[in-house]
Scaffold this motif. Structure first.
Motif, PDB file in Angstrom:
ATOM      1  N   LEU A 250       0.858  -1.182   0.000  1.00 53.86           N
ATOM      2  CA  LEU A 250       0.000   0.000   0.000  1.00 53.86           C
ATOM      3  C   LEU A 250       0.898   1.238   0.000  1.00 53.86           C
ATOM      4  N   PRO A 251       0.562   2.277  -0.769  1.00 50.40           N
ATOM      5  CA  PRO A 251       1.345   3.513  -0.665  1.00 50.40           C
ATOM      6  C   PRO A 251       1.237   4.039   0.772  1.00 50.40           C
ATOM      7  N   LEU A 252       2.347   4.449   1.354  1.00 52.31           N
ATOM      8  CA  LEU A 252       2.326   4.790   2.790  1.00 52.31           C
ATOM      9  C   LEU A 252       1.597   6.098   3.087  1.00 52.31           C
ATOM     10  N   ASP A 253       1.235   6.833   2.019  1.00 55.29           N
ATOM     11  CA  ASP A 253       0.439   8.044   2.249  1.00 55.29           C
ATOM     12  C   ASP A 253      -1.044   7.803   1.907  1.00 55.29           C
ATOM     13  N   ASP A 254      -1.410   6.549   1.582  1.00 60.97           N
ATOM     14  CA  ASP A 254      -2.808   6.251   1.249  1.00 60.97           C
ATOM     15  C   ASP A 254      -3.548   5.830   2.521  1.00 60.97           C
ATOM     16  N   GLU A 255      -3.972   6.839   3.259  1.00 56.09           N
ATOM     17  CA  GLU A 255      -4.569   6.576   4.564  1.00 56.09           C
ATOM     18  C   GLU A 255      -5.847   5.750   4.447  1.00 56.09           C
ATOM     19  N   THR A 256      -6.632   5.995   3.404  1.00 60.84           N
ATOM     20  CA  THR A 256      -7.890   5.262   3.242  1.00 60.84           C
ATOM     21  C   THR A 256      -7.624   3.771   3.087  1.00 60.84           C
ATOM     22  N   ALA A 257      -6.663   3.424   2.229  1.00 62.31           N
ATOM     23  CA  ALA A 257      -6.343   1.998   2.019  1.00 62.31           C
ATOM     24  C   ALA A 257      -5.789   1.386   3.306  1.00 62.31           C
ATOM     25  N   ILE A 258      -4.915   2.099   3.976  1.00 60.42           N
ATOM     26  CA  ILE A 258      -4.327   1.566   5.213  1.00 60.42           C
ATOM     27  C   ILE A 258      -5.422   1.356   6.261  1.00 60.42           C
ATOM     28  N   MET A 259      -6.368   2.305   6.333  1.00 63.47           N
ATOM     29  CA  MET A 259      -7.470   2.165   7.302  1.00 63.47           C
ATOM     30  C   MET A 259      -8.365   0.967   6.979  1.00 63.47           C
ATOM     31  N   GLN A 260      -8.597   0.728   5.690  1.00 67.22           N
ATOM     32  CA  GLN A 260      -9.442  -0.429   5.315  1.00 67.22           C
ATOM     33  C   GLN A 260      -8.787  -1.731   5.776  1.00 67.22           C
ATOM     34  N   HIS A 261      -7.472  -1.812   5.598  1.00 62.53           N
ATOM     35  CA  HIS A 261      -6.767  -3.033   6.022  1.00 62.53           C
ATOM     36  C   HIS A 261      -6.703  -3.116   7.550  1.00 62.53           C
ATOM     37  N   LEU A 262      -6.480  -1.964   8.192  1.00 53.19           N
ATOM     38  CA  LEU A 262      -6.382  -1.951   9.658  1.00 53.19           C
ATOM     39  C   LEU A 262      -7.701  -2.380  10.306  1.00 53.19           C
ATOM     40  N   ALA A 263      -8.823  -2.007   9.679  1.00 54.13           N
ATOM     41  CA  ALA A 263     -10.143  -2.355  10.237  1.00 54.13           C
ATOM     42  C   ALA A 263     -10.306  -3.870  10.364  1.00 54.13           C
ATOM     43  N   LYS A 264      -9.615  -4.606   9.458  1.00 57.50           N
ATOM     44  CA  LYS A 264      -9.770  -6.075   9.469  1.00 57.50           C
ATOM     45  C   LYS A 264      -8.646  -6.757  10.241  1.00 57.50           C
ATOM     46  N   MET A 265      -7.793  -5.954  10.855  1.00 62.71           N
ATOM     47  CA  MET A 265      -6.582  -6.511  11.452  1.00 62.71           C
ATOM     48  C   MET A 265      -6.653  -6.507  12.982  1.00 62.71           C
ATOM     49  N   VAL A 266      -6.370  -7.675  13.560  1.00 64.01           N
ATOM     50  CA  VAL A 266      -6.294  -7.756  15.021  1.00 64.01           C
ATOM     51  C   VAL A 266      -4.811  -7.730  15.400  1.00 64.01           C
ATOM     52  N   ILE A 267      -4.447  -6.863  16.330  1.00 60.65           N
ATOM     53  CA  ILE A 267      -3.068  -6.854  16.845  1.00 60.65           C
ATOM     54  C   ILE A 267      -3.143  -7.399  18.262  1.00 60.65           C
ATOM     55  N   ARG A 268      -2.404  -8.475  18.489  1.00 61.27           N
ATOM     56  CA  ARG A 268      -2.463  -9.122  19.808  1.00 61.27           C
ATOM     57  C   ARG A 268      -1.077  -9.244  20.405  1.00 61.27           C
ATOM     58  N   PHE A 269      -1.001  -9.130  21.716  1.00 60.32           N
ATOM     59  CA  PHE A 269       0.244  -9.402  22.436  1.00 60.32           C
ATOM     60  C   PHE A 269       0.027 -10.674  23.246  1.00 60.32           C
ATOM     61  N   THR A 270       1.009 -11.587  23.211  1.00 62.68           N
ATOM     62  CA  THR A 270       0.895 -12.764  24.075  1.00 62.68           C
ATOM     63  C   THR A 270       2.195 -12.944  24.835  1.00 62.68           C
ATOM     64  N   PRO A 271       2.133 -13.399  26.081  1.00 57.07           N
ATOM     65  CA  PRO A 271       3.371 -13.622  26.821  1.00 57.07           C
ATOM     66  C   PRO A 271       4.139 -14.779  26.184  1.00 57.07           C
ATOM     67  N   GLY A 272       5.414 -14.592  25.867  1.00 59.20           N
ATOM     68  CA  GLY A 272       6.227 -15.655  25.260  1.00 59.20           C
ATOM     69  C   GLY A 272       7.171 -16.259  26.279  1.00 59.20           C
ATOM     70  N   GLU A 273       8.030 -17.180  25.824  1.00 57.67           N
ATOM     71  CA  GLU A 273       9.015 -17.830  26.709  1.00 57.67           C
ATOM     72  C   GLU A 273       9.883 -16.774  27.401  1.00 57.67           C
ATOM     73  N   THR A 274      10.542 -15.945  26.571  1.00 57.07           N
ATOM     74  CA  THR A 274      11.439 -14.946  27.145  1.00 57.07           C
ATOM     75  C   THR A 274      10.851 -13.550  27.047  1.00 57.07           C
TER      76      THR A 274
END
Ligand code: CDP
Ligand code: CDP
Length: 221
Positions: free
Chosen positions: A47-71
């Motif tokens: 995606l062009p990094l200045d195309d906020e609309t496209a980035i927002m469309q993808h972000l809407a479908k994206m889950v960002i999760r943190f999980t505790p790992g080994e280290t």
């Protein structure tokens, strides 16, 4: 209880925030990792990094999760483990452009507040004390000289087999600080009620101890 830690690149925020959270039994939220994940997605999906609309469309479908790992904590973009990928130079050198997009910020700030609403938390970033958690019980603004910060990144890189010259790292860090401090929305700046800690000549343990003392003082006031 909410603890906000802000400051420029490589000041030691995430290292210290993780240790403080562990000592206190709080969760740790790395907001930089969220901006890095969005940048990684935009690069991957071309995606062009200045195309906020496209980035927002993808972000809407994206889950960002943190999980505790080994280290250490792991970061997931939907089901993909992006913990290492979001630290690659391509992401690092483009993240300031993506994090300047106002709608991306609004969306991530909302997600960060949702996480903080239900947990005792240590959150680090650039705008936590000023924008995300303006009522945090304790706000730290962590700084160190740019030379010291470049040296720290250099040492980290050597361990990973990356040999970018020190002068290049110093220039990259200075440029990212400049962009993060001058953007229109939520620029990096010290909240008026934040306590400044200069870690240039401090060890990690010293910084952790200083913050734990401040936490105790905050609780007893
Ligand atoms: O670890 P490092 O200091 O390299 O950076 P980071 O905390 O992973 O943040 C990466 C980038 O995300 C920063 O340079 C900012 O452009 C952006 N960021 C932001 O705009 N607001 C935040 N709360 C956290 C990070
Ligand atoms: O999160 P931020 O970009 O502010 O920094 P970091 O990734 O936590 O720290 C960058 C590097 O500096 C890490 O390798 C830490 O181990 C190191 N560090 C240090 O040498 N002395 C400190 N007082 C804090 C961090």
């Amino acid at each position: 209880m909410q603890i906000a830690i802000d400051g420029p690149a490589s000041a030691g925020k995430s290292t210290i925030a993780k240790l403080v959270a562990k000592k206190l039994g709080f969760i740790y939220c790395d907001t930089g990792a969220m901006y890095r994940t969005v940048t990684y997605m935009a690069l991957k999906d071309q995606l062009p990094l200045d195309d906020e609309t496209a980035i927002m469309q993808h972000l809407a479908k994206m889950v960002i999760r943190f999980t505790p790992g080994e280290t250490e904590q792991r970061v997931f973009m939907n089901d993909e483990d992006v913990t290492l990928a979001i630290r690659e130079p391509d992401v690092t050198n483009n993240v300031s452009q993506v994090s300047a997009l106002p709608r991306v910020r609004t969306e991530l700030v909302k997600r960060q507040r949702d996480i903080a609403a239900t947990h005792d938390i240590v959150m680090d970033g650039r705008d936590i004390g000023t924008t995300v958690l303006p009522n945090a019980a304790l706000k730290i603004f962590m700084v160190a000289s740019v030379t010291e910060r470049a040296k720290r990144r250099y040492k980290e890189n050597i361990q990973k087999g990356i040999t970018t010259p020190l002068a290049t790292l110093e220039a990259e860090i200075a440029e990212r600080d400049r962009k993060d401090s001058h953007r229109a929305v939520s620029p990096l700046r010290q909240a008026s009620d934040a306590i400044r800690i200069d870690t240039t000549d401090m060890s990690i343990d010293e910084v952790v101890a200083r913050i734990l003392t401040l936490v105790t003082e905050t609780k007893t006031h």
